[in-house]
Design an enzyme around this catalytic site. Structure first.
Site, PDB file in Angstrom:
ATOM      1  CE  LYS A 157      -1.875   2.847   2.856  1.00 58.95           C
ATOM      2  NZ  LYS A 157      -1.993   4.057   1.992  1.00 58.95           N
ATOM      3  CD  GLU A 232      12.419   4.397   9.173  1.00 57.93           C
ATOM      4  OE1 GLU A 232      12.500   5.216  10.115  1.00 57.93           O
ATOM      5  OE2 GLU A 232      12.249   4.719   7.996  1.00 57.93           O
TER       6      GLU A 232
END
Length: 459
Positions: A157, A232
């Site tokens: 996505k 992250e």
């Protein structure tokens, strides 16, 4: 936000719509997981050499379309053309590197009594990769390349503002011969498409890159299914300049350590910590370096810095730079586009918002320090711990400070944070897990232990 609301992709330099892309619904995610599960079974059953060969073909296809991909990145993300070419080439390199690990994804033989014990690394199944808008191509590949190499299927996505390069990469994967359904791209809105991907029981792992606040939501939603998650997240990285450093080199390198990609970089060295003995000299050298940065058309080869990604991001950056703050400021175009000039703030309270929060724009603060202990304390005085730099000629000091700074990626006399062959990730609220490097593939596997008894009656 309605699930059917399409994505309007804007050129950040002109504010013109360059594409309109349908947004995937939760039902689209369900269908994609079914296709991915089917494709993954076929993919994992291939001999490792065949999977590696197909990934290298994918890398070759990317290499043949680097300029096309780079131009797409310029239009949808406002990246300078030089950076965009590097990003496309980085996708190629990541695929090549991951392909080299397919046949080396081995288990272990562990000495035990009464038999033989072996471990086997098996793919997880379907992996969801939710990529950000700041580096749409390379960060998408950080998760996608090793996940595919380890035998998984991937549903990617992309960010709402930057879906075009991801869609093109999926086309190139098919052209290279990867099975249909193995790499699918589902553009969509985070609360709809992203949430459906995170909450889907058929998705074994989520790799998310983005803000810390959204990362916490991903972790919370995934925890209901004990879903594996790599995060992250944000950063507020220090650039620590000691008096014994090469001050000229440190000042010359400082601008692009936080202006690269218009400051929209989680590793940006936005807190410049300078030892008081050389503070004034450093600012004297930094001023012309900042003023010399060329901000403008990202398609122009001579441009150093392009626009911010969106109007909302522009307003966010503006909110941090108030009239009562002094410092150094470069120039930026006026008129259409999401422009903000290179900005260095001085005389800032170390606890001010701009000094401790992630601005995600071309703004840095300069903070003086007296000694090594104060430098480390200032460096660690944020919730983040992603990256940072240490400038000194003293090797002992470089090692001491690198060990004391709570961050995942430190550079000495350099601002380099990311190499695809070394691990990357953060401490504290900068994330969970590591990406890239020699262990990247194992992060997308389960370890199965098998014991084989060798005891029995002699015949």
């Amino acid at each position: 936000m309605p699930a059917e609301h399409p994505l309007h992709v804007l050129n950040p330099a002109t504010e013109e719509i360059v594409a309109t892309v349908p947004a995937a619904t939760a039902a689209d995610v369900d269908a994609a997981v079914v296709r991915a599960t089917r494709a993954q079974t076929t993919w994992a059953a291939l001999p490792p050499a065949d999977r590696a060969r197909l990934l290298r073909r994918f890398a070759t296809a990317v290499d043949e379309h680097i300029e096309e991909l780079a131009q797409l990145e310029v239009r949808e993300a406002g990246h300078t053309i030089g950076n965009a070419r590097w990003e496309a080439a980085n996708v190629r390199d990541l695929l090549d590197y991951a392909a080299g690990g397919v046949e080396r994804l081995t288990g272990r033989q562990i000495p035990v009594a009464g038999g033989l014990d072996i471990t086997i690394l098996e793919p997880l199944g379907v992996v969801g990769v939710i990529a950000p808008w700041n580096f749409p191509m390379p960060i998408a590949a950080w998760g996608t390349a090793p996940a595919l190499a380890a035998g998984n299927a991937v549903i990617l996505k992309p960010a709402e503002t930057t879906p075009l390069t991801a869609l093109r990469l999926a086309e190139l994967a098919l052209e290279a011969g990867l099975p249909e359904g193995l790499l699918q791209v589902l553009p969509g809105h985070g609360p709809v498409t992203g949430a459906a991907l995170v909450e889907h029981p058929g998705v074994a792992k989520i790799v998310f890159t983005g803000s810390t606040s959204v990362g916490k939501q991903v972790l919370a939603k995934g925890s209901a299914l004990l879903k594996r998650v790599t995060l992250e997240l944000g950063g507020k990285s220090p650039n620590i300049v000691f008096a014994d450093a090469d001050i000229e080199a440190a000042a010359a390198a400082a601008p692009m350590s936080f202006l690269d990609n218009s400051g929209q970089d989680c590793c940006a060295r936005t807190r410049i910590l300078v030892q008081r003995a050389v503070h004034d000299r450093f600012l004297e050298l930094l001023t012309p370096a900042i003023e010399a940065v060329t901000v403008g058309d990202p398609a122009d080869e001579k441009t150093d810095m392009g626009p911010l990604i969106s109007r909302s991001q522009l307003e966010r950056v503006r909110s941090y730079v108030t009239d009562d703050l002094g410092g150094i400021q470069g120039t930026a175009p006026e008129g259409p586009g999401f422009w903000f000039p290179p900005t260095v703030l001085t005389g800032v309270d170390p606890h001010a918002r701009v000094a401790v929060e992630e601005v995600f724009g071309p703004v840095a603060v300069v903070l003086p320090f007296e000694d090594e202990a104060e430098a480390v304390a200032l460096a660690n005085a944020t919730d983040y711990g992603l990256s940072g730099s240490v400038w000194t000629r003293d090797v002992g000091r470089a090692l001491r400070v690198s060990g004391a700074v709570r961050a995942g990626n430190l550079s000495v006399n350099s601002h380099s944070s990311v190499r695809y062959w070394t691990p990357f990730g953060g401490f504290k609220q900068s994330g969970i897990g590591r990406e890239l490097g020699p262990d990247a593939l194992t992060a997308f596997t389960e370890t199965k232990n098998v014991f084989i008894s060798t005891e029995g009656s002699a015949q």
